[in-house]
Design a protein around this motif. Structure first.
Motif, PDB file in Angstrom:
ATOM      1  N   SER A 179      38.432  38.618   5.584  1.00 27.48           N
ATOM      2  CA  SER A 179      37.235  39.460   5.720  1.00 27.48           C
ATOM      3  C   SER A 179      36.763  39.504   7.174  1.00 27.48           C
ATOM      4  CB  SER A 179      36.116  38.936   4.811  1.00 27.48           C
ATOM      5  OG  SER A 179      35.666  37.662   5.224  1.00 27.48           O
ATOM      6  N   VAL A 180      36.800  38.348   7.852  1.00 23.27           N
ATOM      7  CA  VAL A 180      36.387  38.324   9.265  1.00 23.27           C
ATOM      8  C   VAL A 180      37.364  39.133  10.109  1.00 23.27           C
ATOM      9  CG1 VAL A 180      35.986  36.866  11.280  1.00 23.27           C
ATOM     10  CG2 VAL A 180      35.223  36.100   9.020  1.00 23.27           C
ATOM     11  N   SER A 181      38.656  38.963   9.827  1.00 27.90           N
ATOM     12  CA  SER A 181      39.670  39.700  10.575  1.00 27.90           C
ATOM     13  C   SER A 181      39.488  41.204  10.412  1.00 27.90           C
ATOM     14  CB  SER A 181      41.064  39.285  10.098  1.00 27.90           C
ATOM     15  OG  SER A 181      42.063  40.005  10.781  1.00 27.90           O
ATOM     16  N   ALA A 182      39.177  41.631   9.198  1.00 24.81           N
ATOM     17  CA  ALA A 182      38.975  43.060   8.949  1.00 24.81           C
ATOM     18  C   ALA A 182      37.786  43.588   9.747  1.00 24.81           C
ATOM     19  CB  ALA A 182      38.760  43.302   7.459  1.00 24.81           C
ATOM     20  N   GLU A 183      36.743  42.778   9.841  1.00 21.73           N
ATOM     21  CA  GLU A 183      35.569  43.202  10.610  1.00 21.73           C
ATOM     22  C   GLU A 183      35.885  43.290  12.099  1.00 21.73           C
ATOM     23  OE1 GLU A 183      32.167  40.834   9.740  1.00 21.73           O
ATOM     24  OE2 GLU A 183      32.282  41.161   7.580  1.00 21.73           O
ATOM     25  N   TRP A 184      36.701  42.352  12.598  1.00 26.60           N
ATOM     26  CA  TRP A 184      37.088  42.413  14.009  1.00 26.60           C
ATOM     27  C   TRP A 184      37.972  43.632  14.285  1.00 26.60           C
ATOM     28  CZ3 TRP A 184      38.077  37.488  17.310  1.00 26.60           C
ATOM     29  CH2 TRP A 184      36.993  36.625  17.205  1.00 26.60           C
ATOM     30  N   GLU A 185      38.869  43.925  13.344  1.00 23.38           N
ATOM     31  CA  GLU A 185      39.741  45.087  13.519  1.00 23.38           C
ATOM     32  C   GLU A 185      38.943  46.383  13.548  1.00 23.38           C
ATOM     33  OE1 GLU A 185      43.935  43.657  11.424  1.00 23.38           O
ATOM     34  OE2 GLU A 185      42.324  44.460  10.173  1.00 23.38           O
ATOM     35  N   ALA A 186      37.789  46.382  12.882  1.00 24.86           N
ATOM     36  CA  ALA A 186      36.961  47.590  12.819  1.00 24.86           C
ATOM     37  C   ALA A 186      36.070  47.757  14.051  1.00 24.86           C
ATOM     38  CB  ALA A 186      36.092  47.555  11.559  1.00 24.86           C
ATOM     39  N   LEU A 187      36.044  46.746  14.932  1.00 21.75           N
ATOM     40  CA  LEU A 187      35.226  46.837  16.138  1.00 21.75           C
ATOM     41  C   LEU A 187      35.737  47.949  17.056  1.00 21.75           C
ATOM     42  CD1 LEU A 187      34.900  43.025  16.994  1.00 21.75           C
ATOM     43  CD2 LEU A 187      33.064  44.517  16.138  1.00 21.75           C
ATOM     44  N   ASP A 188      34.857  48.504  17.829  1.00 25.21           N
ATOM     45  CA  ASP A 188      35.225  49.521  18.813  1.00 25.21           C
ATOM     46  C   ASP A 188      36.132  48.883  19.861  1.00 25.21           C
ATOM     47  OD1 ASP A 188      35.253  51.235  21.118  1.00 25.21           O
ATOM     48  OD2 ASP A 188      33.494  52.263  20.299  1.00 25.21           O
ATOM     49  N   ALA A 189      37.341  49.345  19.970  1.00 27.37           N
ATOM     50  CA  ALA A 189      38.314  48.754  20.887  1.00 27.37           C
ATOM     51  C   ALA A 189      37.906  48.899  22.346  1.00 27.37           C
ATOM     52  CB  ALA A 189      39.687  49.382  20.671  1.00 27.37           C
ATOM     53  N   ASP A 190      37.063  49.875  22.650  1.00 23.91           N
ATOM     54  CA  ASP A 190      36.597  50.017  24.027  1.00 23.91           C
ATOM     55  C   ASP A 190      35.582  48.934  24.378  1.00 23.91           C
ATOM     56  OD1 ASP A 190      38.158  52.255  24.525  1.00 23.91           O
ATOM     57  OD2 ASP A 190      36.621  53.633  23.748  1.00 23.91           O
ATOM     58  N   ASP A 191      34.749  48.571  23.400  1.00 25.02           N
ATOM     59  CA  ASP A 191      33.738  47.537  23.638  1.00 25.02           C
ATOM     60  C   ASP A 191      34.291  46.130  23.451  1.00 25.02           C
ATOM     61  OD1 ASP A 191      31.779  49.444  24.151  1.00 25.02           O
ATOM     62  OD2 ASP A 191      31.155  49.552  22.042  1.00 25.02           O
ATOM     63  N   PHE A 192      35.248  45.977  22.527  1.00 24.81           N
ATOM     64  CA  PHE A 192      35.809  44.659  22.217  1.00 24.81           C
ATOM     65  C   PHE A 192      37.334  44.724  22.232  1.00 24.81           C
ATOM     66  CE2 PHE A 192      31.747  45.135  20.021  1.00 24.81           C
ATOM     67  CZ  PHE A 192      31.047  44.002  20.449  1.00 24.81           C
ATOM     68  N   PHE A 194      39.726  42.779  23.418  1.00 26.02           N
ATOM     69  CA  PHE A 194      40.488  41.584  23.086  1.00 26.02           C
ATOM     70  C   PHE A 194      40.281  41.180  21.625  1.00 26.02           C
ATOM     71  CE2 PHE A 194      41.027  36.996  22.638  1.00 26.02           C
ATOM     72  CZ  PHE A 194      42.323  36.846  23.129  1.00 26.02           C
ATOM     73  N   ALA A 195      39.028  41.121  21.179  1.00 27.92           N
ATOM     74  CA  ALA A 195      38.729  40.696  19.810  1.00 27.92           C
ATOM     75  C   ALA A 195      39.442  41.574  18.785  1.00 27.92           C
ATOM     76  CB  ALA A 195      37.220  40.711  19.565  1.00 27.92           C
ATOM     77  N   SER A 196      39.418  42.861  19.011  1.00 22.43           N
ATOM     78  CA  SER A 196      40.083  43.759  18.054  1.00 22.43           C
ATOM     79  C   SER A 196      41.597  43.594  18.099  1.00 22.43           C
ATOM     80  CB  SER A 196      39.702  45.216  18.338  1.00 22.43           C
ATOM     81  OG  SER A 196      40.065  45.589  19.659  1.00 22.43           O
ATOM     82  N   ALA A 197      42.143  43.224  19.262  1.00 22.99           N
ATOM     83  CA  ALA A 197      43.594  43.085  19.404  1.00 22.99           C
ATOM     84  C   ALA A 197      44.120  41.819  18.714  1.00 22.99           C
ATOM     85  CB  ALA A 197      43.986  43.072  20.879  1.00 22.99           C
ATOM     86  N   VAL A 198      43.314  40.755  18.683  1.00 26.47           N
ATOM     87  CA  VAL A 198      43.810  39.490  18.109  1.00 26.47           C
ATOM     88  C   VAL A 198      43.338  39.280  16.671  1.00 26.47           C
ATOM     89  CG1 VAL A 198      43.932  38.378  20.363  1.00 26.47           C
ATOM     90  CG2 VAL A 198      41.849  38.131  18.980  1.00 26.47           C
ATOM     91  N   ALA A 199      42.699  40.286  16.088  1.00 30.01           N
ATOM     92  CA  ALA A 199      42.171  40.136  14.722  1.00 30.01           C
ATOM     93  C   ALA A 199      43.248  39.727  13.736  1.00 30.01           C
ATOM     94  CB  ALA A 199      41.515  41.440  14.277  1.00 30.01           C
ATOM     95  N   GLY A 200      44.441  40.317  13.870  1.00 34.26           N
ATOM     96  CA  GLY A 200      45.525  39.981  12.949  1.00 34.26           C
ATOM     97  C   GLY A 200      45.986  38.543  13.106  1.00 34.26           C
ATOM     98  N   GLN A 201      45.949  38.020  14.330  1.00 30.14           N
ATOM     99  CA  GLN A 201      46.347  36.633  14.554  1.00 30.14           C
ATOM    100  C   GLN A 201      45.357  35.669  13.902  1.00 30.14           C
ATOM    101  OE1 GLN A 201      47.220  35.800  18.725  1.00 30.14           O
ATOM    102  NE2 GLN A 201      47.926  37.909  19.022  1.00 30.14           N
ATOM    103  N   MET A 202      44.088  36.033  13.892  1.00 30.74           N
ATOM    104  CA  MET A 202      43.099  35.204  13.223  1.00 30.74           C
ATOM    105  C   MET A 202      43.405  35.099  11.730  1.00 30.74           C
ATOM    106  SD  MET A 202      39.094  35.896  12.422  1.00 30.74           S
ATOM    107  CE  MET A 202      38.577  36.122  14.104  1.00 30.74           C
ATOM    108  N   ARG A 203      43.796  36.198  11.139  1.00 30.27           N
ATOM    109  CA  ARG A 203      44.052  36.243   9.696  1.00 30.27           C
ATOM    110  C   ARG A 203      45.172  35.281   9.306  1.00 30.27           C
ATOM    111  NH1 ARG A 203      44.775  41.328   9.310  1.00 30.27           N
ATOM    112  NH2 ARG A 203      42.843  41.942   8.277  1.00 30.27           N
ATOM    113  N   ASP A 204      46.178  35.155  10.154  1.00 25.43           N
ATOM    114  CA  ASP A 204      47.384  34.430   9.764  1.00 25.43           C
ATOM    115  C   ASP A 204      47.495  33.022  10.343  1.00 25.43           C
ATOM    116  OD1 ASP A 204      48.225  36.726   8.419  1.00 25.43           O
ATOM    117  OD2 ASP A 204      49.149  37.534  10.237  1.00 25.43           O
ATOM    118  N   HIS A 205      46.537  32.571  11.120  1.00 24.92           N
ATOM    119  CA  HIS A 205      46.722  31.315  11.835  1.00 24.92           C
ATOM    120  C   HIS A 205      46.542  30.098  10.928  1.00 24.92           C
ATOM    121  CE1 HIS A 205      42.301  30.820  11.926  1.00 24.92           C
ATOM    122  NE2 HIS A 205      42.537  29.569  12.255  1.00 24.92           N
TER     123      HIS A 205
END
Length: 230
Positions: A179-192, A194-205
């Protein structure tokens, strides 16, 4: 009447500081620091408050004793191999102790900050510092290198416990991370970006693998700074 007196005497005689500390650890594990009161402790030990005060002066002393008890057990695990392997083993022992006893993270931080003259802080630094010295780090770098490792270990382990505590009790770890990873992936990539780019890594770590990877990064830094060119 004689039987009652004998029974009370046996309870008093069998009450040791070790028993009190063990009961305190059980209460801390079950209810956290707020659940550790002398009233509850007397009920659990079937004794009077005076008998407990004979062994420990106050709650602060009891918390320190409980902290040291768990810490000693965590550092008593067999370690062997290279200094790097021993550091990893010590670090993992602390990580797992904090994971098993969530209250320990706060108490260790408190001991390091408020009671560095006690035995908890030097016990941790000795366990780490002896291995740092064995790496071949020159004496001028012992404290800085050991401090970097200690603060990483306690900080990362404490954050892991905090993250677990922040999750909804009805949601397992995988669902929480998803759920947290999905929220990070939904962040505006221009504003965030890095966070949006590593969201998938958070899910699987894996928490332990990530923790030990961090230990390796700190060790690599220590080796680069202090051993290259020595």
């Amino acid at each position: 009447m004689a039987t009652t007196r004998a029974s009370r005497s046996r309870r008093t005689d069998s009450l040791t500081r070790e028993r009190i500390i063990a009961a305190a650890v059980e209460l801390l594990d079950a209810q956290g620091e707020s659940g550790l009161t002398f009233r509850v402790l007397t009920q659990r030990l079937a004794t009077g408050a005076g008998a407990i005060y004979w062994h420990v002066a106050n709650k602060e002393e009891l918390l320190t004793a409980a902290t040291e008890s768990v810490l000693v057990a965590a550092l008593a695990r067999e370690v062997g191999g290279s200094p790097e392997e021993e550091i990893r083993a010590v670090a993992l022992g602390l990580f797992e102790a904090i994971d098993d006893h969530p209250w320990l993270a706060t108490q260790l931080s408190t001991e390091l900050a408020r009671n560095p003259r006690g035995t908890v802080a030097p016990r941790i630094f000795d366990a780490v510092g002896r291995r740092v010295r064995a790496l071949g780090v020159p004496e001028r770098g012992w404290f800085t290198a050991s401090s970097a490792l200690v603060h990483y270990v306690l900080g990362a382990a404490g954050q892991n416990v905090a993250n677990a505590g922040a999750a909804d009790p009805g949601i397992d770890r995988s669902a929480f991370l998803d759920s947290v990873s999905a929220e990070w992936e939904a962040l505006d990539a221009d504003d965030f970006p890095f966070a949006s780019a590593v969201a998938g890594q958070m899910r699987d770590h894996d928490d332990r693998e990530q923790f030990l990877a961090g230990v390796d990064l700190v060790l690599a830094g220590i080796t680069t700074v202090h051993l290259s060119g020595e």
